[in-house]
Scaffold this active site. Sequence first.
Site, PDB file in Angstrom:
ATOM      1  N   GLY A  91      28.919   6.155  15.974  1.00 10.78           N
ATOM      2  CA  GLY A  91      28.760   6.220  17.422  1.00 10.78           C
ATOM      3  C   GLY A  91      28.701   4.878  18.119  1.00 10.78           C
ATOM      4  N   VAL A 128      30.691   4.938  21.705  1.00  7.93           N
ATOM      5  CA  VAL A 128      30.022   5.689  22.770  1.00  7.93           C
ATOM      6  C   VAL A 128      28.704   5.012  23.152  1.00  7.93           C
ATOM      7  CG1 VAL A 128      28.762   7.319  21.309  1.00  7.93           C
ATOM      8  CG2 VAL A 128      29.502   8.031  23.581  1.00  7.93           C
ATOM      9  N   LYS A 184      36.466  -6.158  21.951  1.00  7.15           N
ATOM     10  CA  LYS A 184      36.723  -5.577  20.629  1.00  7.15           C
ATOM     11  C   LYS A 184      37.521  -6.603  19.844  1.00  7.15           C
ATOM     12  CE  LYS A 184      36.755  -2.078  17.680  1.00  7.15           C
ATOM     13  NZ  LYS A 184      35.549  -1.358  17.202  1.00  7.15           N
ATOM     14  N   ASP A 204      39.159   1.276  21.307  1.00  9.02           N
ATOM     15  CA  ASP A 204      37.732   1.424  21.596  1.00  9.02           C
ATOM     16  C   ASP A 204      37.335   0.756  22.905  1.00  9.02           C
ATOM     17  OD1 ASP A 204      37.490   2.822  19.244  1.00  9.02           O
ATOM     18  OD2 ASP A 204      36.684   1.138  18.096  1.00  9.02           O
TER      19      ASP A 204
END
Length: 256
Positions: free
Chosen positions: A14, A17, A37, A50
Site C-alpha cells: 500500500g 495509496v 518515483k 505510481d
Amino acid sequence: MSVLVITGTGTEVGKTVTTAAVAAAAVAAGRSVAVLKPAQTGVLPGERGDADEVAWLAGAVTAVELARYPDPLAPATAAHRAGLAPVRPYEVAEAAGKLAAEHDLVLVEGAGGLLVRFDGGGGTLADAARLLDAPLLVVVSAGLGTLNTTELTARELRARRLDLLGVVVGSWPRDPDLASRCNLADLPVVAGEPLLGALPEGVGGLRPAVFRATASDWLAPPLGGTWDADAFTAEQAAPWAADSPGHDAAGSTMDG
C-alpha cells in the site's frame, strides 16, 4: 519536514495509496506537493505509473518519474534486462532537492522494500534518504508476518542512523483477523516509533474527490491528519476481547 521518503516492508503493502493520502492531506492544508518515483517498474510507456496514480488521487500534485522499466522486477534487474541506465541514489537526492526548492513537501516513493537495489553497485532507497538527510515512513501490512518484516526494516534504519518517522498500515482489512487486531498494539513496539495511520482496504478505488475529502481521517497528526492510533487500536481490539475465552457477551470476566 520538506522531504519524506516512503518505503515499505515489501511489495503490495500500500505504498502508493499511502503516498497519495499523505499528499492529499498536505494539499488540503494548502501546501504545495511533489511526488518523486525514482524507478517505476512493470509499467509500459503510456501507462499510468505510481506517481501518476498519486496525482490522480491527491489532486494538485507535481508527479515526477526518473526512470521506467517494463519488467515487474527490482529496479536494478529491470534496468539491466531492458538495457537501460539504472537510477543512482545521488540522482534521486538531486531530483528531490530540486523539487524541494519549489514545493513545501516532496514525497519520495520507493520500489518494494527499503533495500531493493537501484543499480548494480547496490545503491538503495536508504542511500538516497541518507544523502537527503530525510525521515522515512514505513508502510506495512496488517496481518500475520508483519511484525517480523517491520522490525527488520526498523533495525536496518537504526543501523544506518536514519530517522524513522513511524509506520502506517497500508491496507486495513474490512474484516480483520485476530493477528491484524493484535498487531495494532505490537507494531509501534517492534518499530520503536508510533503507528501513524491505517488506510481502509480498497480506498485506492475511491473516486478522487472522495479520496481527497477523507484522506486525513486515515492519518495521524504528524502526517497532517486527525486519526487517533490509541482510539483505533482500542476500537479494533474490542470485538476480539468480547469473543475471548473467559469473557461473557458483555465483555466482563467470567468466573473460572
